[in-house]
Scaffold this motif. Structure first.
Motif, short mmCIF file in Angstrom:
data_model
loop_
_atom_site.label_atom_id
_atom_site.label_comp_id
_atom_site.label_asym_id
_atom_site.label_seq_id
_atom_site.Cartn_x
_atom_site.Cartn_y
_atom_site.Cartn_z
N THR A 190 55.63 -12.86 -22.18
CA THR A 190 55.02 -13.56 -21.05
C THR A 190 54.95 -15.06 -21.31
OG1 THR A 190 53.63 -11.60 -20.87
CG2 THR A 190 53.04 -13.48 -19.49
N PRO A 191 55.46 -15.87 -20.37
CA PRO A 191 55.34 -17.32 -20.54
C PRO A 191 53.88 -17.77 -20.37
CG PRO A 191 56.36 -16.82 -18.42
CD PRO A 191 56.18 -15.52 -19.15
N ASN A 192 53.55 -18.91 -20.94
CA ASN A 192 52.22 -19.51 -20.85
C ASN A 192 51.10 -18.61 -21.35
OD1 ASN A 192 52.61 -22.23 -19.85
ND2 ASN A 192 53.52 -21.21 -18.08
N LYS A 252 53.39 -20.16 -27.77
CA LYS A 252 53.28 -20.06 -26.33
C LYS A 252 54.45 -20.81 -25.71
CE LYS A 252 49.83 -22.29 -24.29
NZ LYS A 252 48.54 -22.63 -23.63
N ALA A 253 55.28 -20.11 -24.94
CA ALA A 253 56.39 -20.73 -24.21
C ALA A 253 55.80 -21.41 -22.98
CB ALA A 253 57.43 -19.68 -23.83
N VAL A 273 66.55 -16.55 -38.73
CA VAL A 273 65.53 -16.86 -37.73
C VAL A 273 65.18 -15.63 -36.90
CG1 VAL A 273 67.21 -17.70 -36.01
CG2 VAL A 273 64.83 -18.46 -35.88
N ALA A 274 63.88 -15.44 -36.69
CA ALA A 274 63.39 -14.45 -35.72
C ALA A 274 62.85 -15.27 -34.56
CB ALA A 274 62.27 -13.60 -36.32
N ARG A 275 63.24 -14.89 -33.34
CA ARG A 275 62.78 -15.66 -32.19
C ARG A 275 62.48 -14.75 -31.01
NH1 ARG A 275 65.33 -14.05 -28.17
NH2 ARG A 275 67.44 -14.63 -27.68
N ALA A 276 61.55 -15.22 -30.16
CA ALA A 276 61.20 -14.52 -28.93
C ALA A 276 61.52 -15.44 -27.76
CB ALA A 276 59.72 -14.16 -28.93
N ASN A 277 62.00 -14.88 -26.65
CA ASN A 277 62.40 -15.69 -25.49
C ASN A 277 61.75 -15.13 -24.23
OD1 ASN A 277 63.90 -16.87 -23.30
ND2 ASN A 277 65.46 -17.44 -24.79
N ALA A 278 60.95 -15.96 -23.56
CA ALA A 278 60.22 -15.52 -22.35
C ALA A 278 61.12 -15.44 -21.12
CB ALA A 278 59.04 -16.46 -22.08
N LYS A 338 63.90 -24.54 -18.34
CA LYS A 338 64.74 -23.94 -17.30
C LYS A 338 65.89 -23.14 -17.92
CE LYS A 338 63.92 -27.18 -13.47
NZ LYS A 338 62.55 -27.33 -13.72
N THR A 339 66.44 -23.64 -19.05
CA THR A 339 67.52 -22.95 -19.73
C THR A 339 66.97 -21.87 -20.65
OG1 THR A 339 68.84 -24.98 -19.66
CG2 THR A 339 69.56 -23.29 -21.19
N ASP A 340 65.93 -22.20 -21.40
CA ASP A 340 65.31 -21.27 -22.35
C ASP A 340 63.82 -21.51 -22.44
OD1 ASP A 340 67.06 -19.40 -24.06
OD2 ASP A 340 68.26 -21.22 -23.93
N GLN A 341 63.09 -20.48 -22.87
CA GLN A 341 61.67 -20.59 -23.20
C GLN A 341 61.47 -19.77 -24.47
OE1 GLN A 341 58.99 -19.69 -19.95
NE2 GLN A 341 60.04 -21.08 -18.57
N ALA A 342 61.86 -20.36 -25.60
CA ALA A 342 61.91 -19.61 -26.85
C ALA A 342 61.10 -20.28 -27.95
CB ALA A 342 63.37 -19.47 -27.30
N GLY A 343 60.60 -19.44 -28.85
CA GLY A 343 59.93 -19.91 -30.05
C GLY A 343 60.30 -19.00 -31.20
#
Length: 190
Positions: A130-132, A75-76, A99-104, A80-85
């Motif tokens: 979707t964030p949160n 859950k991101a 690495v596989a990553r998702a960015n909100a 402010k710069t990124d919301q990634a996991g």
């Protein structure tokens, strides 16, 4: 499955070591309470250092494999710069892995190889992250083939043979991403 429910709140997650690719401060990884997590707890990267080329890693200490199937709910929460996991596999050290990553903030999922600290995109897909909200990210590494899935659906596959041998598995974030992880499942493949 990593037993996050047995970990101590407010402490670094047991069974992990920590590293960073790039510049900036080290990541700050803790076990936090989250009523929306299945076990009521999650592993969170809390540092908000905005250094752009900064990738904190939480490396699981008991897995080293070439062929592995990893799935995590993330859950991101903020950034402010990124919301990634993301999920790193075949990790040789903090500067060499996939690495596989998702960015909100960017609404995409990407697959990279990181060689000597330099990130190179191998494939990707644009979709709503979707964030949160909890999402599931999966990365299967088998031989020179990699399959990336998101929320239970296969997004794409890629082939690469840069890192063929066994390596570690890690949770991954970027820049000032405050990201929570739960239900971390790792299956070593033949």
């Amino acid at each position: 499955m990593i037993a996050i429910d047995r970990m101590t709140l407010g402490s670094p997650p047991a069974g992990f070591s920590f590293a960073r690719t790039g510049q900036g401060r080290e990541g700050e990884w803790i076990v936090t309470s989250d009523t929306t997590a299945s076990a009521g707890k999650a592993i969170e990267q809390t540092s908000t250092d905005r250094t752009d080329y900064r990738f904190p890693l939480a490396i699981h200490e008991s897995v080293s494999a070439a062929n592995v199937d990893v799935e995590v709910r993330f859950k991101a929460v903020a950034g402010k710069t990124d919301q990634a996991g993301g999920i790193a596999v075949r990790l040789q050290d903090a500067d060499n892995y996939y690495v596989a990553r998702a960015n909100a903030l960017e609404d995409n999922v990407r697959f990279y190889r990181v060689v000597k600290g330099r990130r190179e995109q191998l494939d990707g897909a644009n979709l709503k992250v979707t964030p949160n909200e909890w999402h599931t990210l999966g990365l299967r590494a088998e031989g020179n083939r990699f399959i990336v899935s998101f929320d239970g659906k296969k997004l794409f596959s890629a082939t690469d043979k840069t890192f063929a041998g066994a390596g570690g598995v890690a949770l991954w974030t970027k820049s000032d991403s405050v990201t929570r992880f739960e239900q971390v499942k790792m299956t070593v493949l033949p």
